[in-house]
Motif scaffolding. Structure first.
Motif, PDB file in Angstrom:
ATOM      1  N   THR A  61       0.680  -1.296  -0.043  1.00  0.00           N
ATOM      2  CA  THR A  61      -0.015   0.083   0.071  1.00  0.00           C
ATOM      3  C   THR A  61       0.870   1.333   0.072  1.00  0.00           C
ATOM      4  O   THR A  61       0.610   2.260  -0.745  1.00  0.00           O
ATOM      5  CB  THR A  61      -0.789   0.159   1.316  1.00  0.00           C
ATOM      6  OG1 THR A  61      -1.582  -1.212   1.364  1.00  0.00           O
ATOM      7  CG2 THR A  61      -2.020   1.161   1.103  1.00  0.00           C
ATOM      8  N   SER A  62       1.701   1.285   0.507  1.00  0.00           N
ATOM      9  CA  SER A  62       2.851   2.395   1.056  1.00  0.00           C
ATOM     10  C   SER A  62       3.527   2.685  -0.441  1.00  0.00           C
ATOM     11  O   SER A  62       3.652   3.732  -0.877  1.00  0.00           O
ATOM     12  CB  SER A  62       3.904   2.221   1.999  1.00  0.00           C
ATOM     13  OG  SER A  62       3.431   1.938   3.283  1.00  0.00           O
ATOM     14  N   GLN A  63       3.791   1.616  -1.246  1.00  0.00           N
ATOM     15  CA  GLN A  63       4.592   1.633  -2.449  1.00  0.00           C
ATOM     16  C   GLN A  63       3.708   2.083  -3.601  1.00  0.00           C
ATOM     17  O   GLN A  63       4.003   2.919  -4.217  1.00  0.00           O
ATOM     18  CB  GLN A  63       5.229   0.232  -2.629  1.00  0.00           C
ATOM     19  CG  GLN A  63       6.539  -0.045  -2.107  1.00  0.00           C
ATOM     20  CD  GLN A  63       6.844  -1.527  -1.970  1.00  0.00           C
ATOM     21  OE1 GLN A  63       6.043  -2.326  -2.895  1.00  0.00           O
ATOM     22  NE2 GLN A  63       8.024  -1.803  -1.571  1.00  0.00           N
ATOM     23  N   GLY A 119       0.929   4.076  -3.010  1.00  0.00           N
ATOM     24  CA  GLY A 119       1.072   5.521  -2.535  1.00  0.00           C
ATOM     25  C   GLY A 119       1.949   6.095  -3.237  1.00  0.00           C
ATOM     26  O   GLY A 119       1.627   7.440  -3.756  1.00  0.00           O
ATOM     27  N   THR A 120       3.332   5.877  -3.166  1.00  0.00           N
ATOM     28  CA  THR A 120       4.556   6.598  -3.573  1.00  0.00           C
ATOM     29  C   THR A 120       4.200   6.524  -4.855  1.00  0.00           C
ATOM     30  O   THR A 120       4.586   7.814  -5.596  1.00  0.00           O
ATOM     31  CB  THR A 120       5.638   5.819  -3.022  1.00  0.00           C
ATOM     32  OG1 THR A 120       5.404   5.772  -1.370  1.00  0.00           O
ATOM     33  CG2 THR A 120       6.793   6.652  -3.367  1.00  0.00           C
ATOM     34  N   ASN A 174       1.801   6.422  -6.991  1.00  0.00           N
ATOM     35  CA  ASN A 174       0.408   7.281  -7.381  1.00  0.00           C
ATOM     36  C   ASN A 174       0.962   8.670  -7.306  1.00  0.00           C
ATOM     37  O   ASN A 174       0.911   9.378  -8.332  1.00  0.00           O
ATOM     38  CB  ASN A 174      -0.703   6.877  -6.318  1.00  0.00           C
ATOM     39  CG  ASN A 174      -1.851   7.299  -6.889  1.00  0.00           C
ATOM     40  OD1 ASN A 174      -1.819   8.488  -7.275  1.00  0.00           O
ATOM     41  ND2 ASN A 174      -2.675   6.566  -6.870  1.00  0.00           N
ATOM     42  N   ARG A 175       1.770   8.910  -6.433  1.00  0.00           N
ATOM     43  CA  ARG A 175       2.149  10.384  -6.198  1.00  0.00           C
ATOM     44  C   ARG A 175       3.242  10.742  -7.316  1.00  0.00           C
ATOM     45  O   ARG A 175       3.091  11.721  -7.816  1.00  0.00           O
ATOM     46  CB  ARG A 175       2.918  10.260  -4.811  1.00  0.00           C
ATOM     47  CG  ARG A 175       3.290  11.754  -4.499  1.00  0.00           C
ATOM     48  CD  ARG A 175       4.135  11.818  -3.096  1.00  0.00           C
ATOM     49  NE  ARG A 175       4.087  13.170  -2.662  1.00  0.00           N
ATOM     50  CZ  ARG A 175       5.301  14.340  -2.873  1.00  0.00           C
ATOM     51  NH1 ARG A 175       6.183  13.694  -3.909  1.00  0.00           N
ATOM     52  NH2 ARG A 175       5.151  15.377  -2.552  1.00  0.00           N
ATOM     53  N   ALA A 215       1.362  11.232 -10.486  1.00  0.00           N
ATOM     54  CA  ALA A 215       0.825  12.555 -10.305  1.00  0.00           C
ATOM     55  C   ALA A 215       1.892  13.560 -10.896  1.00  0.00           C
ATOM     56  O   ALA A 215       1.617  14.586 -11.505  1.00  0.00           O
ATOM     57  CB  ALA A 215       0.024  12.892  -9.219  1.00  0.00           C
ATOM     58  N   ARG A 216       3.139  13.576 -10.087  1.00  0.00           N
ATOM     59  CA  ARG A 216       4.038  14.459 -10.608  1.00  0.00           C
ATOM     60  C   ARG A 216       4.342  14.159 -11.800  1.00  0.00           C
ATOM     61  O   ARG A 216       4.563  15.366 -12.795  1.00  0.00           O
ATOM     62  CB  ARG A 216       5.299  13.971  -9.669  1.00  0.00           C
ATOM     63  CG  ARG A 216       6.435  15.281  -9.718  1.00  0.00           C
ATOM     64  CD  ARG A 216       7.365  14.874  -8.725  1.00  0.00           C
ATOM     65  NE  ARG A 216       8.208  13.834  -9.236  1.00  0.00           N
ATOM     66  CZ  ARG A 216       9.531  14.114  -9.915  1.00  0.00           C
ATOM     67  NH1 ARG A 216       9.748  15.107  -9.936  1.00  0.00           N
ATOM     68  NH2 ARG A 216      10.332  13.031 -10.274  1.00  0.00           N
ATOM     69  N   ALA A 234       1.794  15.700 -14.049  1.00  0.00           N
ATOM     70  CA  ALA A 234       2.037  17.583 -14.172  1.00  0.00           C
ATOM     71  C   ALA A 234       2.790  18.024 -15.388  1.00  0.00           C
ATOM     72  O   ALA A 234       2.680  19.006 -15.888  1.00  0.00           O
ATOM     73  CB  ALA A 234       1.931  17.936 -12.799  1.00  0.00           C
TER      74      ALA A 234
END
Lengths: 374, 214
Positions: free
Chosen positions: A123-125, A127-128, A130-131, A134-135, A138
């Motif tokens: 889950t942590s991985q 999340g990272t 996914n971030r 998003a980066r 952009a």
């Protein structure tokens, strides 16, 4: 401990433990389940009287209780169907008591610890990651924005000189043709045609870059789609005449209005009919039909051309995409027309789709929402 | 939409009940109402995590419930971060990491997301970053600031070892430390690292960073 203390302990464990306890006859018929087993395994229908293997999951369900039995004190892993629909594995112990078989199942703590640790880490991985996505998104949006700006500026700045060259060539051909040698007479019309192609490409680039940057200004007005198509039809038929292609238009009778930017809609028709003409042979027909359902106007444009390969259809609306199908008389194409068409249709909250059969032709279908308030 | 006590309580109840879709609905509604991101991070995400931690410490919930709340929060943070990177950049870069063997990354993630929202370019290394990865990241990206998170008090020795290594290899990098495992007293006890500060909260981080010249 006294025998009665053991009995009391057994009763407490049976009723309060988080382990499952299933009491069966010696042939494996379920007689009783403890509350945990009931909650986990027993849905609305009681399991009492059912064979033990009915509550097992996987290959174990094919074997009877006597085949699973291990000597007292030894455990075996059995997977059970649960009411939550997720199978669960228990370490099961079999005990013979008063001509009954008691099955006692415990969850394996090691398995669950490992599973929990893995889920937390994953889950942590995620999340990272996914971030990071998003980066990167952009960043990509920024690059696309800069590309569109550059495309727009380049196309805009090049348009005037090319238009001037085209005007000069037209002037030479119209007024100075008697002074032109054979080469000039042969080559200048080609140069004039090339200028037209370049201007078309620049207009497409300008349109695409402004649409992609979200800067396309729409001026939607209420209008009757049949009347609008009727209005544009003569000019579209003129284009078809260059290859002796007929345009057949049929419509369902209905007086419905939609809200649309008429000039952008004309651009859509010109692009789709223009493509149909490019990819069709002489003396064929393009069919335009207009019909309705409860929510939308449905416009189809079908040609009798070469068709498009199935694997190329998915990308057909992407910019700078060209299919392996080539125009029948070498007409030019920018690879942006269908991308612009899709953007215009989607900007009107509409949908466009394509289907094609090679050798028979291609059909574009546009759904434009009806405005119920008009 | 204001973050009312009722709204927060409903989010917390969903979080503790493992109802991820209700939690996501609350966050999405706050985003669509253009609630300031810092308020969502502080008044919903951070507050609920503290409360979950408190409930666990007092044996009111199991560690499994805490892990579920963590996983749901991670998903909510993913919803919040979608627009962060579209903010104008201020050309300042930070690297955010957790000390090695630290598997709680939410605090660090919240710091990284907030800094991104303030216009910083943030490199988020995630949970349990080995010292060699942190050093490699520092050497490759040359960030102005490194932020280290530590949520378990017993990791203090690893934090000091890491700081010693960083000071030896990259003496000029500005280092900030924080997290639930640290407090001012523990930090001051053995800290003799130069250009290294302990900051307990996101607002204190904001003040510190914006008082410091770029």
């Amino acid at each position: 401990m006294t025998p009665s203390a053991y009995t009391s302990l057994g009763q407490k464990l049976f009723h309060s433990s988080q382990g499952i306890c299933i009491i069966c006859t010696t042939d494996g018929t379920i007689l009783e389940l403890n509350p945990t087993a009931q909650k986990l395994l027993e849905g609305d229908a009681s399991l009492k009287g059912s064979p033990f293997q009915r509550i097992l999951f996987g290959p174990a369900a094919e074997q009877s209780i006597t085949e699973h039995r291990t000597p007292n004190g030894n455990s075996c892993r059995l997977t059970f169907c649960t009411t939550a629909l997720l199978p669960e594995t228990f370490n099961c112990f079999f005990f013979d008591v008063e001509e009954k078989i008691i099955v006692w199942g415990e969850m394996n703590v090691d398995d669950y610890s490992k599973m929990e640790a893995t889920i937390i880490r994953t889950t942590s991985q995620l999340g990272t990651l996914n971030r990071e996505i998003a980066r990167q998104n952009a960043k990509l949006e920024q690059i696309i924005g800069e590309r569109n700006k550059l495309l727009g500026i380049t196309a805009h700045d090049m348009r005037s000189p090319v238009a001037n060259i085209q005007s000069i060539i037209t002037l030479l051909l119209d007024h100075e043709s008697e002074h032109l040698g054979p080469n000039g007479k042969q080559l200048l019309p080609i140069a004039q045609q090339e200028c037209s192609s370049m201007l078309m490409l620049m207009q497409d680039l300008l349109d695409f870059s402004s649409i992609d940057a979200g800067q396309m200004r729409l001026t939607p007005v209420p209008c009757s789609l049949p009347k609008l198509i009727q209005q544009f039809l003569p000019a579209l038929r003129m284009r078809g005449h260059t290859k002796d292609i007929d345009i057949n238009y049929s419509k369902q009778d209905a007086e419905t209005l939609i809200r649309i930017d008429t000039m952008r809609f004309k651009q859509v028709l010109e692009n789709l009919i223009g493509n149909a003409i490019k990819f069709s042979k002489r003396n064929t027909t393009i069919h335009i039909t207009l019909s309705y359902d409860d929510a939308s106007s449905i416009l189809t444009i079908r040609d009798e051309g070469q068709g498009i390969a199935n694997n190329e259809l998915t990308n057909i609306f992407e910019p700078f995409t060209r299919s392996s199908t080539v125009p029948t008389e070498g007409e030019s194409s920018t690879g942006l027309g269908l991308a612009i068409v899709r953007k215009i249709i989607e900007s009107h909250n509409g949908l466009i789709s394509v289907s094609s059969v090679q050798g028979q032709g291609t059909t574009f279908t546009i759904h434009l929402p009806l405005d119920k308030h008009l | 939409m204001p973050i009312t006590e009722d709204l927060y309580r409903s989010y917390l109840a969903s979080l503790l009940g493992g109802n991820d879709s209700s939690c996501k609905d609350v966050i999405l509604s706050l985003i669509s109402d253009e609630t300031p991101l810092l308020r969502i991070y502080e008044d919903v995400i951070t507050r609920s995590l503290y409360e979950v931690g408190y409930l666990w410490e007092n044996n009111c919930i199991s560690v499994a419930s805490e892990h579920i709340a963590t996983a749901i929060t991670e998903t909510c943070l993913s919803l919040l971060c979608q627009d962060l990177f579209r903010q104008p950049r201020i050309n300042r870069t930070a690297m955010v990491a957790c000390v090695a063997s630290e598997y709680h990354q939410l605090g660090a993630r919240i710091v990284a997301d907030n800094m991104t929202n303030w216009g910083w370019d943030t490199l988020f290394l995630g949970a349990g970053s080995p010292a060699k990865d942190i050093l490699a990241g520092l050497e490759q990206h040359r960030p102005e600031t490194l932020i280290l998170s530590m949520t378990i008090r017993s990791r203090i020795v690893e934090l000091y070892d890491l700081l010693a290594l960083i000071r030896h290899r990259m003496p000029s990098v500005h280092v900030l430390v924080g997290g639930q495992g640290l407090d001012a007293a523990l930090w001051e006890k053995n800290n003799d690292f130069t250009s290294t500060h302990y900051l307990p909260t996101v607002p204190s981080l904001y003040n510190h960073l914006h008082q410091r010249p770029a």
